[in-house]
Design a protein around this motif. Structure first.
Motif, PDB file in Angstrom:
ATOM      1  N   SER A 118       0.853  -1.193   0.000  1.00 19.90           N
ATOM      2  CA  SER A 118       0.000   0.000   0.000  1.00 19.90           C
ATOM      3  C   SER A 118       0.884   1.236   0.000  1.00 19.90           C
ATOM      4  CB  SER A 118      -0.873   0.010   1.259  1.00 19.90           C
ATOM      5  OG  SER A 118      -0.054   0.117   2.419  1.00 19.90           O
ATOM      6  N   ALA A 119       0.245   2.391  -0.198  1.00 18.50           N
ATOM      7  CA  ALA A 119       0.976   3.655  -0.163  1.00 18.50           C
ATOM      8  C   ALA A 119       1.588   3.879   1.227  1.00 18.50           C
ATOM      9  CB  ALA A 119       0.045   4.806  -0.533  1.00 18.50           C
ATOM     10  N   ASP A 120       0.895   3.449   2.271  1.00 17.28           N
ATOM     11  CA  ASP A 120       1.423   3.607   3.629  1.00 17.28           C
ATOM     12  C   ASP A 120       2.702   2.788   3.811  1.00 17.28           C
ATOM     13  OD1 ASP A 120      -0.558   5.347   4.395  1.00 17.28           O
ATOM     14  OD2 ASP A 120      -1.816   3.804   5.341  1.00 17.28           O
ATOM     15  N   LEU A 121       2.706   1.572   3.263  1.00 20.28           N
ATOM     16  CA  LEU A 121       3.901   0.736   3.373  1.00 20.28           C
ATOM     17  C   LEU A 121       5.048   1.350   2.576  1.00 20.28           C
ATOM     18  CD1 LEU A 121       4.866  -1.912   4.683  1.00 20.28           C
ATOM     19  CD2 LEU A 121       4.334  -3.065   2.520  1.00 20.28           C
ATOM     20  N   VAL A 122       4.742   1.892   1.419  1.00 21.91           N
ATOM     21  CA  VAL A 122       5.765   2.576   0.621  1.00 21.91           C
ATOM     22  C   VAL A 122       6.335   3.751   1.411  1.00 21.91           C
ATOM     23  CG1 VAL A 122       6.131   4.050  -1.408  1.00 21.91           C
ATOM     24  CG2 VAL A 122       4.906   1.875  -1.641  1.00 21.91           C
ATOM     25  N   ASN A 123       5.493   4.503   2.069  1.00 19.73           N
ATOM     26  CA  ASN A 123       5.965   5.639   2.860  1.00 19.73           C
ATOM     27  C   ASN A 123       6.848   5.188   4.016  1.00 19.73           C
ATOM     28  OD1 ASN A 123       4.646   7.512   1.242  1.00 19.73           O
ATOM     29  ND2 ASN A 123       2.769   7.472   2.474  1.00 19.73           N
ATOM     30  N   GLU A 124       6.514   4.040   4.600  1.00 13.20           N
ATOM     31  CA  GLU A 124       7.361   3.483   5.654  1.00 13.20           C
ATOM     32  C   GLU A 124       8.741   3.126   5.095  1.00 13.20           C
ATOM     33  OE1 GLU A 124       7.452  -0.300   8.787  1.00 13.20           O
ATOM     34  OE2 GLU A 124       5.578   0.209   7.738  1.00 13.20           O
ATOM     35  N   ALA A 125       8.733   2.566   3.888  1.00 12.93           N
ATOM     36  CA  ALA A 125      10.010   2.220   3.242  1.00 12.93           C
ATOM     37  C   ALA A 125      10.800   3.477   2.887  1.00 12.93           C
ATOM     38  CB  ALA A 125       9.749   1.389   1.991  1.00 12.93           C
ATOM     39  N   ILE A 126      10.098   4.534   2.512  1.00 19.89           N
ATOM     40  CA  ILE A 126      10.768   5.801   2.194  1.00 19.89           C
ATOM     41  C   ILE A 126      11.450   6.369   3.438  1.00 19.89           C
ATOM     42  CG2 ILE A 126      10.324   8.228   1.650  1.00 19.89           C
ATOM     43  CD1 ILE A 126      10.548   6.503  -0.802  1.00 19.89           C
ATOM     44  N   GLU A 127      10.796   6.261   4.586  1.00 21.92           N
ATOM     45  CA  GLU A 127      11.404   6.731   5.832  1.00 21.92           C
ATOM     46  C   GLU A 127      12.705   5.989   6.096  1.00 21.92           C
ATOM     47  OE1 GLU A 127       8.638   6.443   9.041  1.00 21.92           O
ATOM     48  OE2 GLU A 127       7.183   7.813   8.153  1.00 21.92           O
ATOM     49  N   ARG A 128      12.686   4.691   5.878  1.00 25.45           N
ATOM     50  CA  ARG A 128      13.912   3.910   6.029  1.00 25.45           C
ATOM     51  C   ARG A 128      14.971   4.382   5.015  1.00 25.45           C
ATOM     52  NH1 ARG A 128      14.364  -1.128   8.728  1.00 25.45           N
ATOM     53  NH2 ARG A 128      12.549  -1.559  10.025  1.00 25.45           N
ATOM     54  N   THR A 129      14.531   4.645   3.812  1.00 18.07           N
ATOM     55  CA  THR A 129      15.473   5.044   2.762  1.00 18.07           C
ATOM     56  C   THR A 129      16.196   6.331   3.126  1.00 18.07           C
ATOM     57  OG1 THR A 129      14.079   3.978   1.084  1.00 18.07           O
ATOM     58  CG2 THR A 129      15.700   5.580   0.303  1.00 18.07           C
ATOM     59  N   TYR A 130      15.470   7.307   3.648  1.00 16.67           N
ATOM     60  CA  TYR A 130      16.100   8.561   4.053  1.00 16.67           C
ATOM     61  C   TYR A 130      17.125   8.333   5.166  1.00 16.67           C
ATOM     62  CZ  TYR A 130      13.614  12.020   1.267  1.00 16.67           C
ATOM     63  OH  TYR A 130      13.170  12.797   0.219  1.00 16.67           O
ATOM     64  N   ALA A 131      16.780   7.466   6.099  1.00 17.49           N
ATOM     65  CA  ALA A 131      17.703   7.165   7.198  1.00 17.49           C
ATOM     66  C   ALA A 131      18.942   6.444   6.676  1.00 17.49           C
ATOM     67  CB  ALA A 131      17.002   6.321   8.253  1.00 17.49           C
ATOM     68  N   PRO A 151      15.350   9.445  -2.049  1.00 19.96           N
ATOM     69  CA  PRO A 151      16.543  10.271  -2.202  1.00 19.96           C
ATOM     70  C   PRO A 151      17.696   9.500  -2.855  1.00 19.96           C
ATOM     71  CG  PRO A 151      16.438   9.439   0.022  1.00 19.96           C
ATOM     72  CD  PRO A 151      15.177   8.962  -0.660  1.00 19.96           C
ATOM     73  N   LEU A 152      17.494   8.198  -3.077  1.00 24.28           N
ATOM     74  CA  LEU A 152      18.533   7.332  -3.633  1.00 24.28           C
ATOM     75  C   LEU A 152      18.055   6.666  -4.927  1.00 24.28           C
ATOM     76  CD1 LEU A 152      19.658   5.456  -0.376  1.00 24.28           C
ATOM     77  CD2 LEU A 152      20.873   7.330  -1.522  1.00 24.28           C
ATOM     78  N   PRO A 153      18.987   6.286  -5.815  1.00 28.64           N
ATOM     79  CA  PRO A 153      18.617   5.519  -7.001  1.00 28.64           C
ATOM     80  C   PRO A 153      17.902   4.237  -6.577  1.00 28.64           C
ATOM     81  CG  PRO A 153      20.905   6.227  -7.132  1.00 28.64           C
ATOM     82  CD  PRO A 153      20.447   6.521  -5.735  1.00 28.64           C
ATOM     83  N   VAL A 154      16.816   3.909  -7.272  1.00 30.11           N
ATOM     84  CA  VAL A 154      15.979   2.780  -6.873  1.00 30.11           C
ATOM     85  C   VAL A 154      16.297   1.532  -7.683  1.00 30.11           C
ATOM     86  CG1 VAL A 154      13.606   1.939  -6.675  1.00 30.11           C
ATOM     87  CG2 VAL A 154      14.142   4.331  -6.120  1.00 30.11           C
ATOM     88  N   ASN A 155      16.425   0.415  -6.964  1.00 32.10           N
ATOM     89  CA  ASN A 155      16.709  -0.903  -7.530  1.00 32.10           C
ATOM     90  C   ASN A 155      15.509  -1.806  -7.268  1.00 32.10           C
ATOM     91  OD1 ASN A 155      19.194  -3.473  -6.631  1.00 32.10           O
ATOM     92  ND2 ASN A 155      17.876  -3.343  -8.402  1.00 32.10           N
ATOM     93  N   VAL A 156      14.997  -2.465  -8.320  1.00 31.41           N
ATOM     94  CA  VAL A 156      13.911  -3.426  -8.155  1.00 31.41           C
ATOM     95  C   VAL A 156      14.394  -4.796  -8.622  1.00 31.41           C
ATOM     96  CG1 VAL A 156      12.125  -1.678  -8.476  1.00 31.41           C
ATOM     97  CG2 VAL A 156      12.905  -3.027 -10.446  1.00 31.41           C
TER      98      VAL A 156
END
Length: 262
Positions: free
Chosen positions: A164-177, A205-210
């Motif tokens: 979900s968008a909420d889970l993505v936002n949680e992952a984004i918080e981790r990404t910034y950290a 803020p970082l290049p994304v790898n899938v």
């Protein structure tokens, strides 16, 4: 390898065309992938373990991982990045020791995940804990005067399958950290929904790898929405095994009419 491998590898994450990594597991597969035109070589922990008769999840010993990577590094001439799972470490002292051994080899990058490997509940390290672990890796690299591209992997999308968008936002918080701690890229295996990947890319803020897996959109679509690195993970290993089995079956089980003639 030359001293510019890190710079070249980092540059590959900041182009219009995404870096495509068809992952290897030994010297033979690495050489084949390089000769096919890959701009970099990446190992797959799953494939490497399976090739030696082990399950994924740090079941292959760290000593054998080091040996295998050292052999691959000696036989490729493009940048090499390696999957080290959780670093084979539960504390920062052992992590630092392991990374110091690893960074003696000719590699320019690592994948480093935030799942506590083999934890029964797929528990993740707290964001602050994983950030400290990334800082430890950067400190080891600085000590050795070596640049290493840290591709920070979050397993949020494997731990929670209701994306979900909420889970993505949680992952984004981790990404910034993780970025603040010194990570150079972010790996989000498990996420396949186009709109959610696009949302993640726009916020990261970082290049994304899938990772390519069932349900993933095409590479062209991934490029269109700004993904910078596409990994095939164990897919290449599965494909190679399937091809080998099919070829062996053709030889070992010839058509009935051939048997009648002989």
């Amino acid at each position: 390898m030359n001293r510019n491998d890190y710079d070249n590898f980092k540059f590959l994450h900041h182009q219009q065309n995404p870096l495509i990594l068809y992952n290897c597991w030994d010297v033979a597969s690495a050489k084949a992938i390089e000769e096919a035109g890959s701009k970099a070589i990446a190992t797959s922990s799953y494939s490497m373990a399976e090739a030696w008769g082990f399950s994924d999840g740090e079941q292959l010993s760290f000593e054998q991982v080091l040996w295998s990577i050292s052999r691959i590094a000696k036989h490729v001439s493009v940048p090499l990045t390696v999957d080290i799972e959780g670093g084979y470490a539960v504390d920062e002292e052992s992590l630092a020791n392991n990374m110091e051994q690893l960074f003696q080899l000719n590699i320019c990058g690592i994948n480093f995940e935030d799942q506590k490997v083999n934890h029964p509940n797929q528990e993740l390290w707290e964001t602050s804990e994983q950030s400290d672990r990334i800082r430890t890796i950067q400190q080891v690299a600085a000590k050795l005067q070596k640049n290493v591209f840290i591709n920070a992997r979050t397993d949020l999308f494997f731990k929670n399958m209701k994306h979900s968008a909420d889970l993505v936002n949680e992952a984004i918080e981790r990404t910034y950290a993780y970025a603040e701690a010194g990570a150079n890229g972010i790996f989000i295996p498990g996420l396949t929904d186009r709109s959610l990947i696009e949302h993640f890319v726009q916020q990261s803020p970082l290049p994304v790898n899938v990772m390519v897996m069932d349900g993933m959109i095409s590479n062209a679509e991934l490029q269109e929405i700004g993904v910078k690195r596409i990994s095939y993970g164990p897919h290449s290993y599965f494909q190679a095994q399937s091809n080998l089995q099919e070829q062996a079956r053709t030889i070992l089980q010839p058509p009935a009419h051939y048997l009648e003639m002989s």
